[in-house]
Design a protein around this motif. Structure first.
Motif, PDB file in Angstrom:
ATOM      1  N   SER A  64      33.335  40.730  57.645  1.00 55.11           N
ATOM      2  CA  SER A  64      33.016  41.612  56.530  1.00 55.11           C
ATOM      3  C   SER A  64      34.292  41.999  55.791  1.00 55.11           C
ATOM      4  O   SER A  64      35.224  42.553  56.382  1.00 55.11           O
ATOM      5  CB  SER A  64      32.304  42.880  56.999  1.00 55.11           C
ATOM      6  N   LEU A  65      34.309  41.676  54.504  1.00 52.94           N
ATOM      7  CA  LEU A  65      35.362  42.112  53.585  1.00 52.94           C
ATOM      8  C   LEU A  65      34.707  42.911  52.462  1.00 52.94           C
ATOM      9  O   LEU A  65      35.090  42.813  51.301  1.00 52.94           O
ATOM     10  CB  LEU A  65      36.121  40.908  53.029  1.00 52.94           C
ATOM     11  N   SER A  66      33.737  43.698  52.840  1.00 51.89           N
ATOM     12  CA  SER A  66      32.872  44.398  51.890  1.00 51.89           C
ATOM     13  C   SER A  66      33.456  45.742  51.490  1.00 51.89           C
ATOM     14  O   SER A  66      34.470  46.202  52.014  1.00 51.89           O
ATOM     15  CB  SER A  66      31.496  44.610  52.520  1.00 51.89           C
ATOM     16  N   MET A  67      32.788  46.383  50.516  1.00 53.22           N
ATOM     17  CA  MET A  67      33.008  47.775  50.143  1.00 53.22           C
ATOM     18  C   MET A  67      34.312  48.038  49.403  1.00 53.22           C
ATOM     19  O   MET A  67      34.626  49.168  49.076  1.00 53.22           O
ATOM     20  CB  MET A  67      32.943  48.689  51.377  1.00 53.22           C
ATOM     21  N   GLY A  68      35.086  46.992  49.142  1.00 53.72           N
ATOM     22  CA  GLY A  68      36.384  47.187  48.530  1.00 53.72           C
ATOM     23  C   GLY A  68      36.462  46.661  47.116  1.00 53.72           C
ATOM     24  O   GLY A  68      35.451  46.546  46.415  1.00 53.72           O
ATOM     25  N   THR A  69      37.664  46.305  46.704  1.00 52.38           N
ATOM     26  CA  THR A  69      37.923  45.902  45.324  1.00 52.38           C
ATOM     27  C   THR A  69      38.074  44.386  45.200  1.00 52.38           C
ATOM     28  O   THR A  69      38.879  43.899  44.406  1.00 52.38           O
ATOM     29  CB  THR A  69      39.189  46.596  44.799  1.00 52.38           C
ATOM     30  N   LEU A  70      37.325  43.638  45.957  1.00 56.97           N
ATOM     31  CA  LEU A  70      37.430  42.176  45.965  1.00 56.97           C
ATOM     32  C   LEU A  70      37.125  41.602  44.586  1.00 56.97           C
ATOM     33  O   LEU A  70      36.089  41.900  43.982  1.00 56.97           O
ATOM     34  CB  LEU A  70      36.472  41.585  46.995  1.00 56.97           C
ATOM     35  N   THR A  71      38.028  40.745  44.102  1.00 53.46           N
ATOM     36  CA  THR A  71      37.862  40.076  42.819  1.00 53.46           C
ATOM     37  C   THR A  71      37.880  38.564  43.034  1.00 53.46           C
ATOM     38  O   THR A  71      37.967  38.077  44.170  1.00 53.46           O
ATOM     39  CB  THR A  71      38.977  40.466  41.841  1.00 53.46           C
ATOM     40  N   ASP A  72      37.863  37.829  41.938  1.00 55.12           N
ATOM     41  CA  ASP A  72      37.913  36.368  42.013  1.00 55.12           C
ATOM     42  C   ASP A  72      39.176  35.887  42.713  1.00 55.12           C
ATOM     43  O   ASP A  72      39.179  34.831  43.355  1.00 55.12           O
ATOM     44  CB  ASP A  72      37.850  35.765  40.615  1.00 55.12           C
TER      45      ASP A  72
END
Length: 330
Positions: free
Chosen positions: A255-263
């Motif tokens: 899980s790399l969720s809930m954050g500011t993940l971009t392209d």
């Protein structure tokens, strides 16, 4: 993001809130119906000072009314009976009675909703004594961090060896880097599930990607099958580190969720080591473009990996700048 509901289940058991001490001993809390208390080992017991009952009185009531030797799971809700207060006095009562709970296998500290107290205001303490006092504990969850500096001491952890712990969760709007570094020095040979809400620097989340390196190395936690590095303003950098991390090969879910993940972070995942062995990849609450989201679905869906790309977010715009935000901060 607010925590709108308390736990319904914990450690595979239904959560039951202990009735108010001043009620008749065999009556449950209003709204839960009337009748005898459940079997001590049949529920996760939740203690809540919502009736303006001091925690010490609530704890005495609990140990008087429930056979402590049979209790398997314990959930601590709001421990203050008036103004917000520090967790340490309540935790000290629990630790002092540790020998009375030989069957305890799961403990959650601070099952508190945003309406009761903001996550960054929860005044916690060193949680290492929990692991030292309960050597058979299998699951520990901690919510909060006190980024406002209201408490006597911050949330902290010391390096420790614990042979039974399988699940460890730190939920915070700003997880101190000290906790992450100490965790990287812990010996937890049975740990299967690790979940960290890293948060933002504004609320005390000062862990760096370098601090995460021991957690991503091979052999630190040999039984680890789920890793969550979530809710971070550094989500792209974390994704890039995970893309080449040795630990990933042993995982079943990530899980790399809930954050500011971009392209940028998603591109790193696609260009790094193969991740298609994962059963599940959780990226919910993200800032991916539609085209990148489609690439992720195609790459992982064709391999049978379940991908969560729900809760797509658009950055806030302020003048000529874009602002991306995590799911949980204050």
């Amino acid at each position: 993001m607010t925590f709108a509901r308390h736990f319904d289940t914990f450690h595979g058991l239904p959560v039951f809130t202990l009735p108010e001490p001043r009620e008749k001993p065999l009556l449950t809390r209003p709204g839960q119906g009337e009748g005898p208390l459940p079997a001590a080992d049949g529920v996760a017991w939740r203690l809540d000072c919502a009736w303006d009952v001091p925690f010490a009185e609530l704890w005495r009531s609990f140990t008087d009314r429930v056979p402590s030797t049979q209790v398997r799971a314990l959930v601590i809700g709001p421990w203050w009976d008036d103004e917000y207060s520090h967790l340490r006095p309540a935790l000290e009562l629990i630790l002092a009675d540790a020998e009375r709970f030989p069957a305890l296998r799961a403990l959650f500290l601070a099952d508190v909703t945003g309406e009761e107290c903001e996550i960054s205001w929860l005044q916690l303490t060193d949680v290492t004594p929990v692991l030292e006092a309960f050597p058979l504990l299998q699951e520990l969850g901690v919510r909060g961090g006190d980024s406002q500096g209201l408490g006597e001491e911050p949330l902290s952890l010391r390096p420790v060896r614990h042979d039974a712990l399988r699940v460890l969760r730190f939920e915070s709007g700003g997880l101190p880097g000290q906790v992450v570094r100490a965790l990287g020095a812990c010996e937890l040979p049975a740990l299967e599930h690790l979940e960290l809400w890293l948060g933002v620097s504004q609320y005390g989340g000062d862990a760096t990607v370098a601090d995460l390196a021991p957690l991503l190395a091979h052999g630190r936690f040999p039984a680890l099958r789920h890793l969550g590095l979530q809710d971070s303003e550094l989500q792209d950098e974390i994704a890039a580190a995970v893309a080449s991390a040795p630990v990933v090969a042993q995982l079943e879910s990530l899980s790399l969720s809930m954050g500011t993940l971009t392209d940028t972070g998603a591109e790193a995942l696609l260009g790094g080591q193969p991740l298609t062995h994962l059963e599940r990849l959780d990226l919910h609450h993200h800032f991916l473009s539609d085209s990148m989201a489609d690439r992720i679905r195609t790459a992982f869906g064709s391999a049978g990996t379940e991908v969560d790309l729900s809760d797509h977010r658009a950055p806030h715009r302020w003048r000529d700048e874009e602002w991306r935000y995590v799911a949980v901060s204050e």
